[in-house]
Design a protein around this motif. Sequence first.
Motif, PDB file in Angstrom:
ATOM      1  N   MET A   1      32.826  37.372  50.241  1.00  0.00           N
ATOM      2  CA  MET A   1      32.221  37.687  48.673  1.00  0.00           C
ATOM      3  C   MET A   1      33.415  38.503  48.026  1.00  0.00           C
ATOM      4  SD  MET A   1      30.148  37.549  46.424  1.00  0.00           S
ATOM      5  CE  MET A   1      28.701  36.749  47.530  1.00  0.00           C
ATOM      6  N   ARG A   2      34.197  39.496  48.500  1.00  0.00           N
ATOM      7  CA  ARG A   2      35.290  40.217  48.221  1.00  0.00           C
ATOM      8  C   ARG A   2      36.292  39.197  47.633  1.00  0.00           C
ATOM      9  NH1 ARG A   2      39.349  43.351  51.626  1.00  0.00           N
ATOM     10  NH2 ARG A   2      39.842  41.493  52.252  1.00  0.00           N
ATOM     11  N   ASP A   3      36.683  38.210  48.210  1.00  0.00           N
ATOM     12  CA  ASP A   3      37.608  37.150  47.947  1.00  0.00           C
ATOM     13  C   ASP A   3      37.198  36.365  46.546  1.00  0.00           C
ATOM     14  OD1 ASP A   3      39.521  37.820  49.871  1.00  0.00           O
ATOM     15  OD2 ASP A   3      38.891  36.191  51.179  1.00  0.00           O
ATOM     16  N   PHE A   4      36.009  36.239  46.810  1.00  0.00           N
ATOM     17  CA  PHE A   4      35.421  35.257  45.521  1.00  0.00           C
ATOM     18  C   PHE A   4      35.460  36.264  44.195  1.00  0.00           C
ATOM     19  CE2 PHE A   4      31.444  34.420  42.885  1.00  0.00           C
ATOM     20  CZ  PHE A   4      31.807  33.160  42.584  1.00  0.00           C
ATOM     21  N   VAL A   5      34.884  37.419  44.286  1.00  0.00           N
ATOM     22  CA  VAL A   5      35.057  38.376  43.079  1.00  0.00           C
ATOM     23  C   VAL A   5      36.413  38.331  42.646  1.00  0.00           C
ATOM     24  CG1 VAL A   5      34.734  40.657  42.431  1.00  0.00           C
ATOM     25  CG2 VAL A   5      32.997  39.551  43.841  1.00  0.00           C
ATOM     26  N   GLU A   6      37.454  38.637  43.685  1.00  0.00           N
ATOM     27  CA  GLU A   6      38.776  38.943  43.230  1.00  0.00           C
ATOM     28  C   GLU A   6      39.303  37.561  42.579  1.00  0.00           C
ATOM     29  OE1 GLU A   6      40.231  42.076  46.663  1.00  0.00           O
ATOM     30  OE2 GLU A   6      41.025  39.920  46.821  1.00  0.00           O
ATOM     31  N   ALA A   7      39.010  36.548  43.136  1.00  0.00           N
ATOM     32  CA  ALA A   7      39.373  35.130  42.281  1.00  0.00           C
ATOM     33  C   ALA A   7      38.833  35.057  41.090  1.00  0.00           C
ATOM     34  CB  ALA A   7      39.089  33.987  43.254  1.00  0.00           C
ATOM     35  N   LEU A   8      37.552  35.392  40.952  1.00  0.00           N
ATOM     36  CA  LEU A   8      37.121  35.375  39.611  1.00  0.00           C
ATOM     37  C   LEU A   8      37.627  36.297  38.657  1.00  0.00           C
ATOM     38  CD1 LEU A   8      34.448  33.886  38.335  1.00  0.00           C
ATOM     39  CD2 LEU A   8      33.056  35.968  38.942  1.00  0.00           C
ATOM     40  N   SER A   9      37.969  37.529  39.154  1.00  0.00           N
ATOM     41  CA  SER A   9      38.739  38.491  38.191  1.00  0.00           C
ATOM     42  C   SER A   9      39.916  37.715  37.780  1.00  0.00           C
ATOM     43  CB  SER A   9      38.631  39.873  39.037  1.00  0.00           C
ATOM     44  OG  SER A   9      39.590  40.755  38.338  1.00  0.00           O
ATOM     45  N   GLN A  10      40.800  37.201  38.798  1.00  0.00           N
ATOM     46  CA  GLN A  10      42.091  36.706  38.414  1.00  0.00           C
ATOM     47  C   GLN A  10      41.919  35.626  37.510  1.00  0.00           C
ATOM     48  OE1 GLN A  10      43.435  33.372  39.501  1.00  0.00           O
ATOM     49  NE2 GLN A  10      45.512  34.030  39.061  1.00  0.00           N
ATOM     50  N   ARG A  11      40.769  34.655  37.390  1.00  0.00           N
ATOM     51  CA  ARG A  11      40.684  33.804  36.704  1.00  0.00           C
ATOM     52  C   ARG A  11      40.441  34.246  35.226  1.00  0.00           C
ATOM     53  NH1 ARG A  11      43.234  31.159  39.774  1.00  0.00           N
ATOM     54  NH2 ARG A  11      42.712  29.212  40.574  1.00  0.00           N
ATOM     55  N   TRP A  12      39.692  35.340  35.023  1.00  0.00           N
ATOM     56  CA  TRP A  12      39.098  35.883  33.637  1.00  0.00           C
ATOM     57  C   TRP A  12      40.420  36.566  33.122  1.00  0.00           C
ATOM     58  CZ3 TRP A  12      34.720  36.271  30.941  1.00  0.00           C
ATOM     59  CH2 TRP A  12      34.792  37.318  29.852  1.00  0.00           C
ATOM     60  N   ASN A  13      41.046  37.352  33.985  1.00  0.00           N
ATOM     61  CA  ASN A  13      42.282  37.772  33.357  1.00  0.00           C
ATOM     62  C   ASN A  13      43.302  36.892  32.813  1.00  0.00           C
ATOM     63  OD1 ASN A  13      41.492  40.596  34.032  1.00  0.00           O
ATOM     64  ND2 ASN A  13      42.367  40.546  36.029  1.00  0.00           N
ATOM     65  N   THR A  14      43.299  35.544  33.537  1.00  0.00           N
ATOM     66  CA  THR A  14      44.383  34.769  33.264  1.00  0.00           C
ATOM     67  C   THR A  14      43.902  33.955  31.797  1.00  0.00           C
ATOM     68  OG1 THR A  14      45.062  34.339  35.294  1.00  0.00           O
ATOM     69  CG2 THR A  14      45.647  32.808  34.118  1.00  0.00           C
ATOM     70  N   TYR A  15      42.572  33.393  31.985  1.00  0.00           N
ATOM     71  CA  TYR A  15      42.247  32.566  30.922  1.00  0.00           C
ATOM     72  C   TYR A  15      41.414  33.235  29.761  1.00  0.00           C
ATOM     73  CZ  TYR A  15      43.465  28.953  34.429  1.00  0.00           C
ATOM     74  OH  TYR A  15      44.054  28.420  35.073  1.00  0.00           O
ATOM     75  N   VAL A  16      41.218  34.510  29.994  1.00  0.00           N
ATOM     76  CA  VAL A  16      40.315  35.164  28.919  1.00  0.00           C
ATOM     77  C   VAL A  16      41.142  36.217  28.297  1.00  0.00           C
ATOM     78  CG1 VAL A  16      38.229  36.510  27.907  1.00  0.00           C
ATOM     79  CG2 VAL A  16      38.106  34.415  29.759  1.00  0.00           C
TER      80      VAL A  16
END
Length: 544
Positions: free
Chosen positions: A410-425
């Motif tokens: 779950m930690r990896d999933f949240v970190e990946a989601l955060s990275q996508r949010w920072n990149t594309y939003v």
Amino acid sequence: LGFLVVAPGALVLSHLRREVEGNYRQGARDRTGLPVDVPRILRSRRVVGRGFLAATCLLSVPILLFTTALFILFPRVGLSLLLLNHPHSGRMIGFSEHVDLGDVGVLRDDPTIALRFEVKDLPDPPTRLTLRLRGTAFDGYDGRAWQRTQRELRPAEHGLDGQDVYPIFRGPDEKRDRVISFDLEPIDPPVLFLPPRAVALRVRPQNQILLGEPLAVQRGAEDELRYSGSDARGLRYDVFVAGDSEALVEPMSPLDRARYLALPGDLPPRVIDLAHRWTDGLPTNEAKARAIEDRLRRDYGYDLKSPSQGTPQPVDHFLFESRRGHCEFFSTAMAMMLRAVGIPSRNVTGFVGGTWNRWGHYYAVREGDAHSWVEAYIDHPSRPGWQTFDPTPPSGAQPLEPRDGAYYLMRDFVEALSQRWNTYVVGYDLRKQVRLFDELSRRYEKLRSKTGVDKGPLARLTRGPVVACALLALVAVGYVVWKRRKRKSEAREETGSKREQDVRVETAAALYRALETALHGQGVTRALSTPPLRHAEELCSRRH
């Protein structure tokens, strides 16, 4: 999605319940004069059922689509400088101007992400990738701490390909160089981390700068790179790595050689004697460096809490007393022993990582992956320059072990989601808009070429701007036609409803007049001050 689609249903339910309970507290009555049965209304699903909730939530979908389109199309002018919630940089031990021996090892248990990197064209990415990412280096050691004797920073040289390209050895060559993309979190000081054999750097600023200082890359005396400006809150950049067959020549002046050979005045003689015992008789400087590296790896143990910390002579105590320490002790001991046998050396701090994130398809490097190693200057006949040596045992020179379990998944999933949010939003700026429209234009032209409409009489009519204007005009005409039809339909419905209502009112009035005439014939007359409903209730009470 949850806020814009689900929340309206909850808000409608809350509002309706408050209205019903408010009417109940006020003692409201229905049309017949009886009290309102509030519990029955709250339990009823005739008004607020599944269909009502679904329709209420689906009304928010057009709003979501509209705001998404507005976010994508509206020019991103870079006003994020006005926001007050800029991420704060975390100060990292080991990358400042002064490093006491023994401070880096405590970072080994910190799981906070320091940076992410993606290796292009990696067919089968391993779970762990041991990649040394160089941050900064130190040339002066006083017996207890490392420091930089040359602290001057100068602007890095721009390449010919654009202001965001910085050559290190030469310009980038995308055909033969391997490209590694980095996403660096805010770190104080803002150091750029480079893999071995990096030859060029391409920076990708996150925001368009309208106010404040533009992004600038600076180069230090120890071949370190730092960045500054309004984007000093983390950075995205690409590093071009040369192949193993290419010679990267780094000349050294006599003045630089002298400072890389300097030893502290109080260094115990037995440290120098030990260095000579390990290396005397070996033919080359590289062989001597390999011998020192091998002996430290084999005969000494890795320990985060070394007994040598805080002693008057940490290196001497580590080599002859405790024989245990973390990476900083190993790298410092090797650097001093190399200088003792006439080999220029310096202490390097950086990261060794990282761990594969299956969700984000990148390698995560954590602050616990901070590491220290040695660079020795080898006077090779054809390619003189700095070479990397890591005397720390493998157990202390590896990235943090990936751990199994639901928590880490779950930690990896949240970190990946955060990275996508920072990149594309968060990082969605005018550059990304231009690239997005260029990509759409390229795909549309490819479709035109595939269908053959880019030639002949349809070539001009099917161009992107022409098709876009035609679609906008078609949407405008359709909206006008729909609006007119809606107005006519509402007018017809209003007229028919009014006529029907008038007929019903006239019928009801005629029926009541006939009823009163019949009652009057029976001797029952209604006074003008008595409403019809009250008159009927009085007749019922008298059992008429």
